[in-house]
Design an enzyme around this catalytic site. Structure first.
Site, PDB file in Angstrom:
ATOM      1  N   CYS A  25       0.783  -1.325  -0.015  1.00 30.72           N
ATOM      2  CA  CYS A  25       0.142  -0.108   0.019  1.00 30.72           C
ATOM      3  C   CYS A  25       0.843   1.247  -0.197  1.00 30.72           C
ATOM      4  O   CYS A  25       1.596   1.559   1.039  1.00 30.72           O
ATOM      5  CB  CYS A  25      -0.959   0.031   1.318  1.00 30.72           C
ATOM      6  N   GLY A  26       0.678   2.004  -1.009  1.00 34.19           N
ATOM      7  CA  GLY A  26       1.411   3.432  -1.229  1.00 34.19           C
ATOM      8  C   GLY A  26       1.029   4.406   0.111  1.00 34.19           C
ATOM      9  O   GLY A  26       1.875   5.086   0.521  1.00 34.19           O
ATOM     10  N   HIS A  27      -0.035   4.341   0.367  1.00 36.93           N
ATOM     11  CA  HIS A  27      -0.771   5.305   1.506  1.00 36.93           C
ATOM     12  C   HIS A  27      -0.011   4.912   2.740  1.00 36.93           C
ATOM     13  O   HIS A  27       0.369   5.522   3.579  1.00 36.93           O
ATOM     14  CB  HIS A  27      -2.043   5.340   1.687  1.00 36.93           C
ATOM     15  N   CYS A  28       0.096   3.459   3.119  1.00 40.57           N
ATOM     16  CA  CYS A  28       0.905   2.997   4.189  1.00 40.57           C
ATOM     17  C   CYS A  28       2.334   3.172   4.225  1.00 40.57           C
ATOM     18  O   CYS A  28       2.741   3.812   5.309  1.00 40.57           O
ATOM     19  CB  CYS A  28       0.789   1.567   4.123  1.00 40.57           C
TER      20      CYS A  28
END
Length: 529
Positions: free
Chosen positions: A76-79
């Protein structure tokens, strides 16, 4: 060859059987299988953050009264963007309280935990208190280190400061540009609990609380009221609590958002999020060049018109000399168009333009707002000019001015790609769209077209993402079908050939299970083995 394979298989089985019998005659006992160790509940840390699994989650809840848990996915990029902020927050809180700890769970790897706590997207942050596993609180604060810390501190300590004297109240109100004080005659009333719940979430605001009669008198109050004190605009805004219905938390939250903003807000990177979080659907934008004195003088009339529309229209100033080119581009404007006004409804994305040649005064701004709200002004739709060769290539070029005529032609089935020139996904499928148009270029009843949605707006509907694909079947009904399947030539073709509906996949023949070892199988099955 198949016969030799079978023979080798049979001999191998026999050899294994004979060896097994020989071992049995010697009386050699098979070694006992080692009993697997139970999974450890040890609590390990990375960067001051607990690493939790199904096996140690319960222990973490027991040992830490307050626990903020991030459910993340490695892909996950947001993570990944949150990770350094989360680690910094853990470091800031390291010496605050032994009862508070930050933790993380690999959601895809710990599916049982993710399902137990209703995790459907990543990252998801949940706050656990007093070991209560069944009712975690959703994290609603900012996702940067300082914001995470502020949100947690609101839950560990009192979310509102108790005010007892006039001196305390005066000092508290003067301490910030904005403070909110709840005046309640009975601090045990359920309305107070609602007020404190709002204070826990609104970490960017400072809250106070009092039940002292002398403070009611000092601030001219006779009933329970939430007062927002501010060092700008009108200086104070009151939210009286309904004596019959009590305090409505949704109404109070909206009130605080609206009245904590300036009557006129300048658009920039610091204020943009607040502008859109205000939940006011209509935004009136004044485009000026702040370096020019005649432009700055227009602010006075703009601000004079604002109070009458507070809560209904948000007044925003956009400096065309600042870093706001993306705003100008969205409205199809240049810096030379300033000074001018635009009103937009952020839900429908409909835009409104005042009449040409009018001055920007308090009276003209008020009249324009009233006319838009009453429906007297039609939305302004941008459109490029129709290219001379718009229909000469396989992919037809649509703009606002020819869209209706082409898309809703009752004799044609029209497939349209709505795109943005800067959109990566649009660029990736451009060649496929060209190939599709080439394939159907000789079909009189099928039109493959595209429209640049950043330069053309439509009255029929708004485009909110790119690329958006819509199919307009032939006929008088003006039907619109949104295409949401695979973006490849084969699937596009099936969709068009089937009249704008993807055919159902052909049912597969049921698979025949392989026989279990030792079954009386046929010769063919054994050869396959």
């Amino acid at each position: 060859m198949r016969r030799y394979s079978l023979l080798f298989f049979v001999l191998t089985v026999w050899a294994w059987t004979l060896n097994g019998e020989g071992a049995g005659e010697e009386g050699v006992e098979a070694p006992e299988e080692a009993t697997p160790e139970p999974p450890s509940d040890e609590l390990l840390e990375e960067d001051d953050i607990l690493v939790l699994t199904q096996h140690n989650f319960g222990r973490a809840l027991q040992e830490h009264r307050y626990l903020l848990v991030e459910f993340y996915a490695p892909w996950c990029g947001h993570c990944r963007a949150l990770a350094p902020e989360y680690a910094k927050a853990a470091s800031l809180l390291k010496n605050e309280s032994s009862e508070l700890k930050l933790a993380k769970v690999d959601g895809p790897a710990e599916k049982e935990l993710a399902e137990e706590f209703g995790v459907t997207g990543y990252p998801a942050l949940k706050f656990f208190k007093d070991g209560n596993r069944s009712q975690p609180v959703e994290f609603t604060g900012p996702r940067e280190a300082e914001g995470i810390v502020r949100w947690l501190k609101r839950r560990l300590g009192p979310s509102a400061t108790r005010l007892e004297t006039e001196a305390e109240a005066a000092q508290f109100i003067d301490s910030q540009d904005i403070v909110i004080v709840g005046f309640f005659k009975d601090l045990q009333d359920e309305d107070v609990a609602g007020f404190l719940a709002i204070a826990e979430d609104a970490v960017d605001l400072t809250f106070g609380l009092t039940d002292r009669p002398e403070l009611f008198q000092k601030y001219d109050l006779s009933r329970d009221t939430v007062v927002l004190f501010k060092k700008f605009d009108e200086g104070r805004a009151d939210f009286p609590v309904d004596e019959e219905l009590g305090l409505d938390q949704a109404d109070l939250t909206h009130f605080l958002v609206v009245h904590s903003m300036h009557l006129v807000t300048e658009f920039n990177s610091q204020t943009s999020s607040k502008i859109f979080e205000a939940r006011i659907l209509n935004h009136l934008l004044l485009f000026i060049n702040q370096t020019l004195s005649p432009h700055r003088e227009l602010l006075k009339g703009f601000q004079e018109a604002a109070p009458a529309f507070r809560g209904e229209i948000l007044f925003v100033v956009v400096d065309v000399a600042g870093e706001n080119d993306h705003v100008l581009q969205y409205f199809g404007m240049n810096a030379t168009d300033a000074p001018t006004l635009r009103l937009i409804n952020v839900e429908t994305t409909k835009k409104y333009v005042p009449g040409a040649g009018g001055e920007i005064t308090a009276a003209s701004v008020s009249a324009f707002c009233q006319d838009v709200l009453s429906g007297k002004v039609k939305p302004h739709l941008r459109s490029q000019e129709i290219p001379a060769d718009w229909d000469q290539k396989p992919v037809k070029v649509l703009v606002g001015k020819n869209f209706e005529e082409v898309a809703f032609d009752a004799s044609k089935n029209v497939f349209v790609k709505f795109y943005a020139p800067w959109c990566t996904h649009c660029k990736e499928m451009a060649q496929t769209w060209e190939d599709l148009a080439e394939k159907y270029k000789d079909r009189e009843d099928i039109v493959i077209a595209e429209l640049d949605s950043t330069a053309n707006e439509l009255e029929a509907f708004a485009i909110r993402g790119f690329p958006t694909l819509k199919y307009f079947p032939a006929g008088p009904d003006r039907k619109v079908i949104e295409y949401k399947s695979s973006r490849d030539l084969e699937t596009f073709s099936k969709f068009l050939d089937n009249g704008g509906v993807l055919p159902e996949p052909e049912p597969k023949e049921p698979e025949v299970p392989l026989p279990e070892a030792g079954a009386n199988d046929s010769k063919d099955h054994k050869d396959e083995l």
